[in-house]
Design a protein around this motif. Structure first.
Motif, PDB file in Angstrom:
ATOM      1  N   ILE A  84       0.843  -1.193   0.000  1.00  0.00           N
ATOM      2  CA  ILE A  84       0.000   0.000   0.000  1.00  0.00           C
ATOM      3  C   ILE A  84       0.880   1.245   0.000  1.00  0.00           C
ATOM      4  CG2 ILE A  84      -1.705   1.310   1.312  1.00  0.00           C
ATOM      5  CD1 ILE A  84      -2.501  -1.428   2.579  1.00  0.00           C
ATOM      6  N   VAL A  85       0.617   2.124  -0.941  1.00  0.00           N
ATOM      7  CA  VAL A  85       1.279   3.420  -0.905  1.00  0.00           C
ATOM      8  C   VAL A  85       0.172   4.465  -0.808  1.00  0.00           C
ATOM      9  CG1 VAL A  85       2.642   5.084  -2.198  1.00  0.00           C
ATOM     10  CG2 VAL A  85       3.327   2.702  -2.170  1.00  0.00           C
TER      11      VAL A  85
ATOM     12  N   ILE B 202      -1.703   1.268  -9.984  1.00  0.00           N
ATOM     13  CA  ILE B 202      -3.105   1.416 -10.398  1.00  0.00           C
ATOM     14  C   ILE B 202      -3.885   2.172  -9.330  1.00  0.00           C
ATOM     15  CG2 ILE B 202      -5.244   0.158 -10.861  1.00  0.00           C
ATOM     16  CD1 ILE B 202      -3.516  -2.019 -12.165  1.00  0.00           C
ATOM     17  N   THR B 203      -3.658   1.796  -8.068  1.00  0.00           N
ATOM     18  CA  THR B 203      -4.366   2.476  -6.980  1.00  0.00           C
ATOM     19  C   THR B 203      -4.026   3.960  -6.950  1.00  0.00           C
ATOM     20  OG1 THR B 203      -4.045   0.434  -5.756  1.00  0.00           O
ATOM     21  CG2 THR B 203      -4.962   2.281  -4.547  1.00  0.00           C
ATOM     22  N   LEU B 204      -2.742   4.267  -7.095  1.00  0.00           N
ATOM     23  CA  LEU B 204      -2.336   5.678  -7.076  1.00  0.00           C
ATOM     24  C   LEU B 204      -3.034   6.457  -8.184  1.00  0.00           C
ATOM     25  CD1 LEU B 204       1.501   5.555  -6.328  1.00  0.00           C
ATOM     26  CD2 LEU B 204      -0.303   6.383  -4.841  1.00  0.00           C
ATOM     27  N   VAL B 205      -3.092   5.842  -9.382  1.00  0.00           N
ATOM     28  CA  VAL B 205      -3.728   6.521 -10.510  1.00  0.00           C
ATOM     29  C   VAL B 205      -5.215   6.706 -10.242  1.00  0.00           C
ATOM     30  CG1 VAL B 205      -4.315   6.340 -12.949  1.00  0.00           C
ATOM     31  CG2 VAL B 205      -2.056   5.680 -12.170  1.00  0.00           C
ATOM     32  N   GLU B 206      -5.852   5.641  -9.732  1.00  0.00           N
ATOM     33  CA  GLU B 206      -7.291   5.728  -9.457  1.00  0.00           C
ATOM     34  C   GLU B 206      -7.580   6.803  -8.410  1.00  0.00           C
ATOM     35  OE1 GLU B 206      -9.616   4.292 -11.062  1.00  0.00           O
ATOM     36  OE2 GLU B 206      -8.480   2.836 -12.234  1.00  0.00           O
ATOM     37  N   LEU B 207      -6.669   6.928  -7.437  1.00  0.00           N
ATOM     38  CA  LEU B 207      -6.863   7.934  -6.385  1.00  0.00           C
ATOM     39  C   LEU B 207      -6.486   9.336  -6.857  1.00  0.00           C
ATOM     40  CD1 LEU B 207      -5.476   6.121  -3.213  1.00  0.00           C
ATOM     41  CD2 LEU B 207      -7.840   6.590  -3.771  1.00  0.00           C
TER      42      LEU B 207
ATOM     43  N   SER C 213      -1.225   8.460   0.729  1.00  0.00           N
ATOM     44  CA  SER C 213      -0.718   9.827   0.599  1.00  0.00           C
ATOM     45  C   SER C 213       0.417  10.084   1.595  1.00  0.00           C
ATOM     46  CB  SER C 213      -1.849  10.820   0.827  1.00  0.00           C
ATOM     47  OG  SER C 213      -2.486  10.543   2.038  1.00  0.00           O
ATOM     48  N   PHE C 214       0.383   9.382   2.749  1.00  0.00           N
ATOM     49  CA  PHE C 214       1.445   9.563   3.744  1.00  0.00           C
ATOM     50  C   PHE C 214       2.787   9.100   3.178  1.00  0.00           C
ATOM     51  CE2 PHE C 214       4.005   7.606   7.136  1.00  0.00           C
ATOM     52  CZ  PHE C 214       4.313   8.756   7.844  1.00  0.00           C
ATOM     53  N   VAL C 215       2.802   7.876   2.632  1.00  0.00           N
ATOM     54  CA  VAL C 215       4.040   7.341   2.062  1.00  0.00           C
ATOM     55  C   VAL C 215       4.471   8.197   0.869  1.00  0.00           C
ATOM     56  CG1 VAL C 215       5.105   5.342   0.971  1.00  0.00           C
ATOM     57  CG2 VAL C 215       3.510   5.009   2.846  1.00  0.00           C
ATOM     58  N   GLY C 216       3.481   8.616   0.064  1.00  0.00           N
ATOM     59  CA  GLY C 216       3.785   9.460  -1.092  1.00  0.00           C
ATOM     60  C   GLY C 216       4.490  10.749  -0.659  1.00  0.00           C
ATOM     61  N   ARG C 217       3.971  11.383   0.413  1.00  0.00           N
ATOM     62  CA  ARG C 217       4.567  12.620   0.883  1.00  0.00           C
ATOM     63  C   ARG C 217       5.964  12.373   1.443  1.00  0.00           C
ATOM     64  NH1 ARG C 217       1.024  14.275   4.841  1.00  0.00           N
ATOM     65  NH2 ARG C 217       2.542  13.692   6.397  1.00  0.00           N
TER      66      ARG C 217
ATOM     67  N   VAL D 164      -6.641   4.702 -21.515  1.00  0.00           N
ATOM     68  CA  VAL D 164      -5.278   4.644 -22.034  1.00  0.00           C
ATOM     69  C   VAL D 164      -4.367   5.552 -21.207  1.00  0.00           C
ATOM     70  CG1 VAL D 164      -3.826   5.150 -24.021  1.00  0.00           C
ATOM     71  CG2 VAL D 164      -6.015   4.027 -24.361  1.00  0.00           C
ATOM     72  N   LEU D 165      -4.878   6.754 -20.898  1.00  0.00           N
ATOM     73  CA  LEU D 165      -4.068   7.707 -20.128  1.00  0.00           C
ATOM     74  C   LEU D 165      -3.734   7.158 -18.741  1.00  0.00           C
ATOM     75  CD1 LEU D 165      -5.624  11.167 -21.000  1.00  0.00           C
ATOM     76  CD2 LEU D 165      -3.412  10.247 -21.668  1.00  0.00           C
ATOM     77  N   LYS D 166      -4.719   6.522 -18.113  1.00  0.00           N
ATOM     78  CA  LYS D 166      -4.496   5.940 -16.788  1.00  0.00           C
ATOM     79  C   LYS D 166      -3.377   4.905 -16.846  1.00  0.00           C
ATOM     80  CE  LYS D 166      -8.838   6.321 -14.271  1.00  0.00           C
ATOM     81  NZ  LYS D 166     -10.047   5.581 -13.891  1.00  0.00           N
ATOM     82  N   THR D 167      -3.433   4.069 -17.892  1.00  0.00           N
ATOM     83  CA  THR D 167      -2.406   3.038 -18.038  1.00  0.00           C
ATOM     84  C   THR D 167      -1.033   3.679 -18.177  1.00  0.00           C
ATOM     85  OG1 THR D 167      -4.059   1.764 -19.238  1.00  0.00           O
ATOM     86  CG2 THR D 167      -1.805   0.966 -19.341  1.00  0.00           C
TER      87      THR D 167
END
Lengths: 142, 288
Positions: A54-55, A88-93, A57-61, B219-222
């Motif tokens: 798990i990464v 993927i999680t980071l992007v989704e968040l 926002s805390f780890v990111g900072r 695509v951008l997300k990937t």
């Protein structure tokens, strides 16, 4: 208290994060790392997060802070080994690790740092070496 | 043992006589099995329609679902489809029909009026119904598993990740890119990047019929996820119409490299992975 070891490998420092990060551990790591950078005079720091599931926002900072501290001490930071699920999680968040270089694994990270370092050295020395690298580039293109 | 014409008219008369009681019992029993997941009004309407159709069919002397039983069949088709779409199980759906038997038996008082053997036979019949329903439910479940497996296989078939060169992998996307597929593509691509240690990935969209904002978003997300992991993505196979659509929709690819053909993308990746990367950046800085 748990502590994250800072290892010196060649011209780089390797920090492999294996435990869940907490405030205290993160602060300790920042102290240890900055002390080691000054002590060893390296110009590259590799942070390995292969073991992190798990990464947030805390780890990111924390990663951003470490990168900023290292930068002040003239060391490039590269984060390596991020898992697909974490990315993927980071992007989704919608979290992005601004200003942090990344590489697939430790080896690639070392290459990246070595190349960045070489690049800087070339700049310092002027353009005498450009001929050599140009021919390399041409070889790849042809 | 099919119903004879006389029997069906006798049954129709019985249904007529006990109409209210049967439909009330029927509705009540179905409501109990559905446990309030269908509104009372809707259930009432369905059952009453079905009851009327059943009575008319029997009165007309029709004893088969095929042929003249057309209205019952149409109603049953509608009901079954609706239940399936609403997420009811096959057993729950079938019980809606079977329930009429017990309602009929209770309303017409066959248990007391007829011999004990008759009562036993009716109970036995409902027990066998239960067994039959169980077999059918299991059968349907097995079929659904097969279908789910096939869908998954199809998903995997449709999204291969191929290695083009040392350190360069490519995903040729073919067909419509919906959320589920985009997710699979993203996961497989990122996993392949880790497994092969490739710092370059080419997403080829030659086979994608249309690019809308949703596809672009996937695509951008990937690309962003791959970047977070330390790999660079190149998008290739952008056809002229698609380029126009992308601009018309205002989709921003930012600093992501886009190429017209897979060959261009591969050339770009090879050039970048060589030392020329260093040369180019060095030269750029020197100019400043």
């Amino acid at each position: 208290m748990e502590r994250v070891p800072v290892l010196k490998i060649g011209d780089f420092l390797l920090v492999s994060i294996q435990v869940d990060m907490e405030d205290q551990i993160a602060l300790q790591l920042q102290e240890d790392l900055s002390a080691r950078i000054v002590e060893t005079g390296v110009h590259g720091v590799i942070i390995d997060i292969t073991a992190l599931d798990i990464v947030d926002s805390f780890v990111g900072r924390m990663l951003s802070t470490i990168a900023a501290i290292s930068k002040v001490l003239d060391a490039e930071t590269v984060v390596v080994g991020m898992r697909p699920a974490v990315a993927i999680t980071l992007v989704e968040l919608g979290l992005s690790l601004n200003g942090i270089r990344t590489a697939l694994n430790v080896e690639r990270g070392m290459e990246l740092l070595a190349r960045a370092r070489e690049d800087e050295l070339f700049l310092d020395l002027g353009d005498d070496d450009s001929a050599e690298t140009d021919s390399d580039g041409a070889a790849v293109r042809s | 043992m099919a119903l004879s014409t006389e029997a069906s008219s006798r049954l129709a008369a019985q249904l007529d006589e006990h109409q209210d009681k049967i439909s009330e019992l029927w509705v009540r029993q179905v409501a109990a099995t559905l446990r309030g997941r269908l509104s009372q009004g809707e259930l009432d309407r369905q059952i009453r329609e079905l009851f009327r159709a059943l009575r008319e069919t029997l009165a007309a002397g029709t004893t088969q679902l095929q042929g003249d039983g057309g209205e019952v069949r149409a109603l049953l088709t509608e009901l079954s489809r609706a239940r399936a779409l609403q997420g009811f199980t096959s057993t729950e759906t079938a019980i809606s029909i079977f329930a009429v038997k017990e309602a009929f038996a209770t309303a017409t008082d066959v248990f007391n009026a007829e011999s004990q053997a008759m009562g036993d036979y009716i109970s036995f019949g409902s027990f066998i119904d239960e067994l039959g329903l169980f077999t059918f439910a299991t059968y349907a479940q097995a079929r659904e598993e097969v279908i789910a497996d096939q869908a998954e296989q199809l998903l995997e078939l449709a999204t291969p990740v191929v290695k083009l060169w040392d350190g360069v992998v490519a995903v040729p996307l073919v067909g419509t890119l919906d959320s589920a597929r985009a997710q699979v593509v993203m996961e497989r691509l990122l996993q392949t990047l880790v497994d092969t240690g490739s710092p370059y990935a080419i997403i080829d969209i030659t086979g994608v019929p249309a690019v809308d904002t949703q596809v672009a978003q996937h695509v951008l997300k990937t690309v962003v996820a791959a970047r977070l992991m330390g790999a660079e993505c190149i998008i290739s196979g952008i056809r002229p119409q698609i380029a126009q659509t992308i601009v018309a929709l205002g989709i921003e690819f930012g600093d992501i490299a886009t190429k017209a053909t897979l060959a261009d993308a591969l050339r770009h990746a090879l050039r970048r992975s060589g030392n020329s990367d260093l040369v180019r950046r060095g030269a750029a800085r020197r100019e400043h």
